[in-house]
Motif scaffolding. Sequence first.
Motif, PDB file in Angstrom:
ATOM      1  N   ALA A  11       0.832  -1.204   0.000  1.00 15.61           N
ATOM      2  CA  ALA A  11       0.000   0.000   0.000  1.00 15.61           C
ATOM      3  C   ALA A  11       0.872   1.262   0.000  1.00 15.61           C
ATOM      4  O   ALA A  11       0.588   2.223  -0.728  1.00 15.61           O
ATOM      5  CB  ALA A  11      -0.927  -0.006   1.207  1.00 15.61           C
ATOM      6  N   ILE A  12       1.926   1.275   0.789  1.00 13.75           N
ATOM      7  CA  ILE A  12       2.812   2.441   0.833  1.00 13.75           C
ATOM      8  C   ILE A  12       3.588   2.559  -0.477  1.00 13.75           C
ATOM      9  O   ILE A  12       3.775   3.656  -0.994  1.00 13.75           O
ATOM     10  CB  ILE A  12       3.740   2.386   2.062  1.00 13.75           C
ATOM     11  N   ALA A  13       4.032   1.437  -1.015  1.00 12.52           N
ATOM     12  CA  ALA A  13       4.747   1.462  -2.298  1.00 12.52           C
ATOM     13  C   ALA A  13       3.856   2.039  -3.401  1.00 12.52           C
ATOM     14  O   ALA A  13       4.312   2.849  -4.221  1.00 12.52           O
ATOM     15  CB  ALA A  13       5.225   0.061  -2.674  1.00 12.52           C
ATOM     16  N   GLU A  14       2.589   1.656  -3.414  1.00 15.60           N
ATOM     17  CA  GLU A  14       1.659   2.193  -4.408  1.00 15.60           C
ATOM     18  C   GLU A  14       1.433   3.686  -4.190  1.00 15.60           C
ATOM     19  O   GLU A  14       1.339   4.454  -5.146  1.00 15.60           O
ATOM     20  CB  GLU A  14       0.341   1.427  -4.369  1.00 15.60           C
ATOM     21  N   ALA A  15       1.359   4.107  -2.929  1.00 14.86           N
ATOM     22  CA  ALA A  15       1.198   5.529  -2.631  1.00 14.86           C
ATOM     23  C   ALA A  15       2.426   6.317  -3.095  1.00 14.86           C
ATOM     24  O   ALA A  15       2.288   7.401  -3.678  1.00 14.86           O
ATOM     25  CB  ALA A  15       0.950   5.734  -1.137  1.00 14.86           C
ATOM     26  N   LEU A  16       3.611   5.791  -2.856  1.00 19.83           N
ATOM     27  CA  LEU A  16       4.837   6.448  -3.328  1.00 19.83           C
ATOM     28  C   LEU A  16       4.834   6.592  -4.846  1.00 19.83           C
ATOM     29  O   LEU A  16       5.223   7.640  -5.379  1.00 19.83           O
ATOM     30  CB  LEU A  16       6.075   5.667  -2.886  1.00 19.83           C
ATOM     31  N   ALA A  30      14.288   3.115  -0.543  1.00 27.03           N
ATOM     32  CA  ALA A  30      14.775   3.773   0.673  1.00 27.03           C
ATOM     33  C   ALA A  30      13.641   4.520   1.381  1.00 27.03           C
ATOM     34  O   ALA A  30      13.515   4.451   2.610  1.00 27.03           O
ATOM     35  CB  ALA A  30      15.915   4.732   0.327  1.00 27.03           C
ATOM     36  N   ALA A  31      12.811   5.232   0.625  1.00 31.43           N
ATOM     37  CA  ALA A  31      11.675   5.945   1.231  1.00 31.43           C
ATOM     38  C   ALA A  31      10.669   4.960   1.811  1.00 31.43           C
ATOM     39  O   ALA A  31      10.114   5.185   2.891  1.00 31.43           O
ATOM     40  CB  ALA A  31      11.011   6.851   0.195  1.00 31.43           C
ATOM     41  N   LEU A  32      10.457   3.865   1.120  1.00 34.48           N
ATOM     42  CA  LEU A  32       9.535   2.827   1.609  1.00 34.48           C
ATOM     43  C   LEU A  32      10.035   2.248   2.927  1.00 34.48           C
ATOM     44  O   LEU A  32       9.268   2.096   3.883  1.00 34.48           O
ATOM     45  CB  LEU A  32       9.382   1.725   0.558  1.00 34.48           C
ATOM     46  N   ALA A  49       1.943   8.202   5.299  1.00 34.40           N
ATOM     47  CA  ALA A  49       3.241   7.604   5.614  1.00 34.40           C
ATOM     48  C   ALA A  49       4.196   7.750   4.429  1.00 34.40           C
ATOM     49  O   ALA A  49       5.372   8.087   4.608  1.00 34.40           O
ATOM     50  CB  ALA A  49       3.074   6.134   5.985  1.00 34.40           C
ATOM     51  N   ALA A  50       3.691   7.536   3.227  1.00 37.42           N
ATOM     52  CA  ALA A  50       4.522   7.653   2.029  1.00 37.42           C
ATOM     53  C   ALA A  50       5.019   9.086   1.853  1.00 37.42           C
ATOM     54  O   ALA A  50       6.210   9.312   1.600  1.00 37.42           O
ATOM     55  CB  ALA A  50       3.746   7.194   0.793  1.00 37.42           C
ATOM     56  N   TRP A  51       4.128  10.056   1.987  1.00 36.50           N
ATOM     57  CA  TRP A  51       4.512  11.453   1.794  1.00 36.50           C
ATOM     58  C   TRP A  51       5.538  11.894   2.829  1.00 36.50           C
ATOM     59  O   TRP A  51       6.564  12.490   2.491  1.00 36.50           O
ATOM     60  CB  TRP A  51       3.285  12.364   1.828  1.00 36.50           C
TER      61      TRP A  51
END
Length: 111
Positions: A11-16, A30-32, A49-51
């Motif tokens: 979910a976070i990877a998709e948001a990024l 790295a951001a993930l 979380a991604a932002w």
Amino acid sequence: MSALPRNRREAIAEALARLAPRLPGFEAEAALERALSSPGLRGAIPETAAWLALVAYARHVFTEYDSLLDDGYDRDSARHFVLDDLNAVLSEWGCRRTVSDDPEAEEEAAP
């Protein structure tokens, strides 16, 4: 329409990917990892979380933020001085959202 993410990492990877479509793979990973390992982001929705992880990663890696802190500047001052460089990096990654000195203006610009 794509399928729902199976887990928080996905979910976070998709948001990024939505937030920064031109983010290079290494930087995305790295951001993930930052988003997943930060205790303060554990309860955040994936987009938030991604932002926050993306901004923190870019600030620390692609600006003089840490050097300014080492030179004795407080966090707010250091963030002010690197703001243009930070937003330039985010723009290179395809982010439509920017970081502002004014927290209220930033909230209004949120997707």
